[in-house]
Enzyme design. Structure first.
Site, mmCIF file in Angstrom:
data_model
loop_
_atom_site.group_PDB
_atom_site.id
_atom_site.type_symbol
_atom_site.label_atom_id
_atom_site.label_comp_id
_atom_site.label_asym_id
_atom_site.label_seq_id
_atom_site.Cartn_x
_atom_site.Cartn_y
_atom_site.Cartn_z
ATOM 1 N N ARG A 42 53.880 -57.919 -27.932
ATOM 2 C CA ARG A 42 52.419 -57.734 -28.076
ATOM 3 C C ARG A 42 51.790 -57.562 -26.688
ATOM 4 N NH1 ARG A 42 49.216 -61.914 -28.477
ATOM 5 N NH2 ARG A 42 50.557 -63.124 -29.841
ATOM 6 N N TYR A 94 30.900 -40.325 -32.897
ATOM 7 C CA TYR A 94 31.950 -40.344 -33.921
ATOM 8 C C TYR A 94 31.601 -41.439 -34.941
ATOM 9 C CZ TYR A 94 36.307 -41.159 -36.309
ATOM 10 O OH TYR A 94 37.240 -41.340 -37.296
ATOM 11 N N ASP A 165 34.312 -40.717 -24.557
ATOM 12 C CA ASP A 165 35.288 -40.341 -25.580
ATOM 13 C C ASP A 165 35.715 -38.909 -25.282
ATOM 14 O OD1 ASP A 165 36.639 -39.530 -27.880
ATOM 15 O OD2 ASP A 165 35.324 -40.637 -29.250
ATOM 16 N N LYS A 190 44.855 -37.502 -32.523
ATOM 17 C CA LYS A 190 44.451 -36.095 -32.570
ATOM 18 C C LYS A 190 45.386 -35.241 -31.698
ATOM 19 C CE LYS A 190 41.349 -38.000 -35.104
ATOM 20 N NZ LYS A 190 40.028 -38.389 -34.649
HETATM 21 C C1 LIG Z 1 39.286 -39.535 -34.683
HETATM 22 C C2 LIG Z 1 38.317 -39.858 -33.628
HETATM 23 C C3 LIG Z 1 38.079 -41.186 -33.261
HETATM 24 C C4 LIG Z 1 38.738 -42.362 -33.949
HETATM 25 O O1 LIG Z 1 40.112 -42.354 -33.789
HETATM 26 P P1 LIG Z 1 41.152 -42.942 -34.873
HETATM 27 O O2 LIG Z 1 42.482 -42.664 -34.247
HETATM 28 O O3 LIG Z 1 40.901 -42.207 -36.155
HETATM 29 O O4 LIG Z 1 40.866 -44.389 -35.031
HETATM 30 C C5 LIG Z 1 37.164 -41.416 -32.243
HETATM 31 N N1 LIG Z 1 36.523 -40.407 -31.628
HETATM 32 C C6 LIG Z 1 36.734 -39.119 -31.959
HETATM 33 C C7 LIG Z 1 35.989 -38.037 -31.241
HETATM 34 C C8 LIG Z 1 37.634 -38.795 -32.974
HETATM 35 O O5 LIG Z 1 37.823 -37.522 -33.315
#
Ligand SMILES: *Cc1c(COP(=O)(O)O)cnc(C)c1O
Length: 366
Positions: A42, A94, A165, A190
């Protein structure tokens, strides 16, 4: 090391005496006590360590922390803030993270959601207890562009941190730390994963400061860490990230231009289009415009759903960043209080042959 070289070599830490070319997957949850050893999975693991070193390098940061999802990464930043702190965040943040602020941190943190393309509005949103400005650029799903340097300068004047982000741009096209951000966040689910088969998230810090210590404590004590397998697969996927991103962006600009001139399309959102209001800022802070675009079909939700139902290669599913094209009517995913127009379709442009994608869209829009 240049980006392409770093992507291939930066996440491969081989310590075995047999010298495998590729770092093995270490599944052990515990390690023999030695002066410098890892102790417990962890807290640390060789594959996670390799992934974190790779991500810190790609984002030009001092350190990185990998998480089990993008949301876990984002929430860890909020958890590391002192109770009573105020956050300024985008009104089109988001939705999963916006919901987290509003539900998980209700009564603990304060937030003001503003249009991040409007510096005057951001200025007015600062309070004495503002500790964090959250940026998402390009934003989801309207592809709005925030001027990272301008917002970072503003935040610095007011003594607040900036987190960005960077999921849509990836470090291939944008390094927020170069423009003054303190923390970069990613959903590794992603483009990093790139094949729609890994959940993950990451934070990268400009400096190993006191706030970063708190973030690392949330990671290790909260325990929302990725498995060794997921870390291994992310290191493997990221080797091709620079070339995948080039392909995504090359396809996206062609589709955006095609849609812009189509009579069944009301409006196209893609920062690479000269008509996009954030184009000049994007051209200044990005080296490519990414693989996501959105468009509004003439009509409403029904017309948009009809177009989606006719497509062969664009799969109607949420998420983005995989080699396969995905499409979705975003308002349907975001729920009743969304600001997203009902006829807006978001496209994650994949790496299928460009002509197949163009032909598919052409037939579906008829
Ligand atoms: C998908 C996404 C998230 C969240 O990520 P997860 O892996 O689904 O928890 C945050 N910000 C953006 C821009 C995203 O496309």
């Amino acid at each position: 090391m240049k980006l392409e070289t770093l992507a291939i070599h930066g996440g491969n830490i081989v310590t075995d005496s047999e010298k495998p070319v590729i770092q093995p997957i270490t599944l052990s949850t515990t390690f023999v006590h030695q002066p410098e050893s890892m102790i417990y999975a962890r807290a640390n693991n060789p594959n996670r360590h390799a992934l974190e070193r790779l991500l810190a390098g790609l984002e030009k940061g001092a350190d990185a922390a990998a998480f089990s999802s993008g949301n876990a990464a984002g929430v860890s930043v909020f958890q590391a803030l002192e109770p009573g702190s105020h956050i300024i965040a985008p009104d089109d943040m988001y939705h999963g993270l916006k919901n987290a602020i509003l539900s998980l941190f209700k009564g603990v943190l304060e937030a003001t959601f503003v249009d991040m393309t409007d510096l005057e509005k951001i200025k007015q949103a600062f309070k004495p207890n503002t500790k964090l400005v959250w940026i998402e650029t390009p934003s989801n799903p309207l592809l709005k562009i925030t001027d990272i340097a301008a917002v970072s300068n503003l935040a610095k004047e007011k003594g607040a941190m900036v987190a960005c982000d960077n999921t849509f741009a990836t470090p291939v096209f944008q390094n927020p730390i170069d423009f003054g951000a303190d923390i970069v966040m990613h959903s590794s689910t992603k483009y990093f994963g790139g094949h729609s088969d890994i959940m993950g998230g990451a934070l990268i810090t400009k400096e190993k400061d006191a706030f970063w210590e708190k973030v690392k404590n949330v990671q290790v004590s909260g325990g929302a860490v990725p498995s060794p397998m997921d870390c291994y697969y992310l290191c493997r996927s990221i080797k091709t990230l620079p070339y995948r991103m080039k392909g995504h962006a090359e396809h996206a600009i062609v589709l955006a231009n095609f849609l812009s001139t189509h009579e069944s399309v009301e409006k196209v959102y893609y920062p690479g289009l000269k008509t996009h209001p954030g184009h000049l800022i994007a051209a200044n802070q990005m080296t490519g415009f990414g693989g996501i675009l959105s468009f509004q079909v003439k009509g409403g939700a029904e017309e948009a759903d009809l177009v989606i139902s006719k497509l062969k290669y664009f799969t109607n599913a949420t998420s983005l960043g995989g080699v396969e094209s995905l499409i979705e009517r975003r308002a349907a995913s975001e729920g009743p209080d969304t600001l997203t127009p009902q006829n807006l379709i978001r496209v994650s442009v994949g790496l299928e042959h460009l002509y197949d994608l163009l032909e598919d869209l052409e037939e579906a829009l008829h």
